[in-house]
Design an enzyme around this catalytic site. Structure first.
Site, PDB file in Angstrom:
ATOM      1  N   GLU A 278     -51.234  -9.746  74.890  1.00 48.00           N
ATOM      2  CA  GLU A 278     -49.906  -9.839  74.252  1.00 48.00           C
ATOM      3  C   GLU A 278     -49.301 -11.241  74.366  1.00 48.00           C
ATOM      4  O   GLU A 278     -48.244 -11.438  74.983  1.00 48.00           O
ATOM      5  CB  GLU A 278     -48.944  -8.808  74.850  1.00 48.00           C
ATOM      6  CG  GLU A 278     -49.229  -7.404  74.397  1.00 48.00           C
ATOM      7  CD  GLU A 278     -48.085  -6.427  74.685  1.00 48.00           C
ATOM      8  OE1 GLU A 278     -47.185  -6.751  75.464  1.00 48.00           O
ATOM      9  OE2 GLU A 278     -48.110  -5.332  74.115  1.00 48.00           O
TER      10      GLU A 278
ATOM     11  N   GLU B  63     -52.777  -0.286  72.192  1.00 49.17           N
ATOM     12  CA  GLU B  63     -51.885   0.246  73.225  1.00 49.17           C
ATOM     13  C   GLU B  63     -50.715   0.968  72.575  1.00 49.17           C
ATOM     14  O   GLU B  63     -50.103   0.473  71.627  1.00 49.17           O
ATOM     15  CB  GLU B  63     -51.347  -0.876  74.113  1.00 49.17           C
ATOM     16  CG  GLU B  63     -52.401  -1.552  74.945  1.00 49.17           C
ATOM     17  CD  GLU B  63     -51.808  -2.643  75.829  1.00 49.17           C
ATOM     18  OE1 GLU B  63     -50.688  -2.472  76.322  1.00 49.17           O
ATOM     19  OE2 GLU B  63     -52.485  -3.673  75.997  1.00 49.17           O
TER      20      GLU B  63
END
Ligand code: GLA
Length: 683
Positions: free
Chosen positions: A150, A305
């Site tokens: 991320e 995710e």
């Protein structure tokens, strides 16, 4: 061949075995096998465990994890482990730690504690990535590389001296000379004329508003600087393991990173998405990001995710009520995902995310969550044939990061209430409700195959981009405050919509931003409706710029304001196939309905409110996001892959339930249809 060497849809999640004693690992892999998990993301935050001292590796534990996974049929999405530098690195080289806009160096103790421009950090990541690739390149569990994690989640920018030097090199490359920079940044304003690059700094905290052109270049630079970090690691992985696909997990529709550029640098697009269970519209918002993910490389992507139930980082972390975890997972697949994975496998015992839900909750196998995990694993297996199937959309929404960055520059705009995500959603919401498939495209992207292109906002629009839209033969819709500035954030001469003036046949006389709580009414499709946030005083002109008044030339007036300051003025126009809106009506459905009808765009299926319909290849997804049963009339029969039942005609879908139909006649129907406008690369 799918996105990775794993066949079917991917199911699993982040697995952090280093947080548990080894005897737990056996139970982990046994339960993974039971649930049908076929992929685990490992080693994301393991740098300090894998390289406890500079250049000294401890791979033993990860070897055992990789072996265990493989022995139980679970492939590894193996992280390069560079998302958090280890303590020894930041203590030996404090300049690795990031500095904020006030000049404060942020300390260690969380994650992403790095300056993206730090050569020390970059060198250390590349060394670790090489060590990982050499160690695990031949491991049979390895199915995908997961670089860092991320990017820009916590650290998007760093204002240290190293970053300043890097920024100056980037500026020299972009502008060629300091005079070029002065011209692009308009430094004659407020006495900012530079005579050397080393006088230029990142936009650190200053007494007043910072030059918006400087901010714009900074946004571009920060996205590029992190992308360089990604590419440095990717180069090593490609060299050592050229056959293993590389990804990094995106964060949905993220302001900080230009995902068009980023997606071009990876092999597979993957995303992390956390729709808020407490927000009844979150499935619509998240659908837009799923469509973006599919559009980025025009191929299926991976939901890497999501939360099994509650997250741990909102004010209040609402759990997912029964059915929602399954429905949201199916929704991602419905929008082109070839996997529905989670953060994380086993719920943590400690750390900031110990209350974040997981596939295996604190309560263990007796919990509701575990039952949901088993059920979802089984469902995803039933949908295996969906993997790799394409999505065809005839409508495209334009999204460009440069324009977004310009639009949302703080402190210098007519209104801070024009937010790009909301503008996109204003169009996406009604399209979604109508069951119309939507792609996203970047400015200058390939428009072949589309019948309708909607630019909800193109604040920054170059002559080249205007020519690109002019060349589009289909129906075009352009939203307000478009064509305002060039690529240096300098206002187009003659005013908005600048280079789009000939195409749209309007000129903006004055922007009319609406403060919170005020509206500007307009008459649209026979009704008086409010425009909120924004309106414009428009002049209708012909292509030469001559005002035509009510003669209109080639420009028709579709709507006028009624009442308010702009009473009687033009609100919405059409010239040829190009519609321009000088405002944001509360609901754009009437405009959309007309344009879609004129373009011959059909919905995927006719469905009641709250039901989402999408199509992948020969599969029709019907997702009931309401809590009540709904009736849907099937236009063609098919087999529901989730239940194995053959369905036809009117069917009932229970609340928070779904049907995934393999359509019986689609093969025949497809050959009957004249030239299906499948997007290139999606066949
Ligand atoms: C992101 C991160 C994970 C975790 C989750 C929590 O997906 O990548 O490491 O922090 O958020 O929601």
């Amino acid at each position: 061949m799918g996105l990775t060497r794993v066949s079917g849809l991917l199911f699993g999640g982040d697995y952090n075995p280093e947080q548990w004693p080894e005897h737990v690992w056996d139970e982990d892999v046994r339960l993974m096998a039971e649930a049908g998990v076929n992929m685990a993301t490992v080693a994301v935050f393991s740098w300090s465990r894998l390289e406890p001292r500079p250049g000294e590796y401890d791979f033993g534990w990860l070897d055992r994890v990789m072996d265990l996974l493989h022995a139980n049929g679970v492939a590894a999405d193996l992280a390069t482990a560079t998302a958090t530098p280890p303590p020894w690195l930041v203590r030996e080289h404090p300049q690795v730690l990031p500095v904020d806009a006030t000049g404060t160096r942020l300390d260690f103790g969380s994650r992403q504690s790095y300056c993206p421009s730090s050569p020390v950090f970059r060198t250390a990541t590349v060394r670790l990535a090489r060590a990982m690739a050499e160690r695990y390149g031949d491991h049979p569990a390895l199915a995908m590389w997961h670089i860092s994690n991320e990017y820009a989640d916590h650290t998007l920018e760093c204002f240290c001296e190293e970053s300043a030097r890097h920024f100056r090199r980037w500026l020299r490359e972009r502008h060629g000379s300091v005079d070029g920079l002065n011209a692009a940044w308009g430094t004659s304003c407020w006495g900012q004329h530079y005579t050397a690059f080393d006088q230029v700094n990142p936009p650190r905290k200053a007494p007043g508003p910072v030059n918006p052109a400087q901010l714009l270049d900074w946004r571009r630079f920060c996205s590029d600087a992190l992308l360089e970090c990604f590419e440095l690691e990717r180069e090593v992985l490609r060299e050592v393991t050229p056959e293993i696909p590389v990804t990094t997990n995106f964060m949905s529709v993220l302001h900080g990173l230009d995902y068009w550029k980023w997606a071009g640098a990876e092999d597979v697009v993957s995303d992390d998405a956390y729709p808020d269970p407490a927000d009844p519209t979150s499935h619509v918002t998240v659908a837009l990001s799923y469509d973006l993910m599919r559009s980025l490389r025009r191929q299926p992507w991976i939901l890497l995710e999501q939360a099994a139930s509650a997250v741990s980082w909102r004010e209040v972390n609402a759990p997912k009520p029964p059915g929602m975890m399954r429905l949201h997972s199916l929704q991602a697949v419905a929008h082109g995902a070839d996997g529905a994975m989670f953060f994380q496998w086993r719920q943590a015992k400690y750390g900031p995310e110990k209350f974040h839900s997981a596939l295996l909750p604190h309560g263990g196998v007796a919990s509701r969550g575990w039952r949901d995990t088993l059920a979802l694993g089984a469902d995803l297996k039933r949908l295996a044939e969906v993997a790799g199937t394409p999505t065809t959309a005839h409508v495209a929404l334009v999204l460009g990061w440069d324009s977004w960055w310009g639009l949302e520059a703080p402190e210098s705009m007519p209104s801070n209430r024009l937010r790009l995500k909301e503008l996109l959603q204003a169009w996406y919401g009604p399209l979604h409700a109508a069951g119309v498939a939507v792609d996203l495209v970047p400015p200058l992207g390939d428009l072949s195959g589309y019948r309708v292109v909607i630019a909800p906002n193109l604040y920054m629009c170059t002559g080249e981009q205007a020519a690109w839209l002019e060349a589009f033969p289909g129906h075009l819709v352009v939203g307000p405050f478009s064509g305002v500035v060039d690529s240096d954030d300098q206002v187009h001469e003659g005013g908005a919509p600048g280079p789009l003036r000939a195409l749209l046949g309007v000129t903006v006389d004055e922007f009319w931003p609406l403060p919170e709580g005020t509206v500007q009414p307009l008459r649209l499709a026979g009704r008086v409706v409010p425009a909120r946030t924004w309106a414009e005083w428009l002049r209708v002109e012909d292509a030469s710029g001559d005002t035509l008044g009510d003669a209109f030339g080639g420009t028709e007036v579709l709507a006028r304001y009624e009442g308010g300051d702009l009473d009687g003025q033009v609100a919405i126009t059409r010239r040829g196939k190009a519609v321009y809106l000088g405002c944001l009506p509360e609901d754009v459905t009437p405009v959309l309905t007309e344009v879609l009808a004129a373009a011959g765009v059909e919905p995927v299926a006719v469905v009641p409110e709250g039901v989402e319909a999408t199509r992948r290849g020969d599969h029709l997804f019907l997702l009931n996001h309401t809590t009540d049963p709904v009736k849907v009339d099937l236009a063609e029969p098919g087999t529901d892959l989730l239940t194995g039942r053959d369905l036809a005609g009117p069917i009932e879908i229970p609340g928070r339930d779904a049907v995934v139909l393999r359509l019986a006649n689609s093969g025949a129907r497809r050959t009957d249809t004249e030239s299906p406008l499948t997007n290139e690369g999606e066949r």
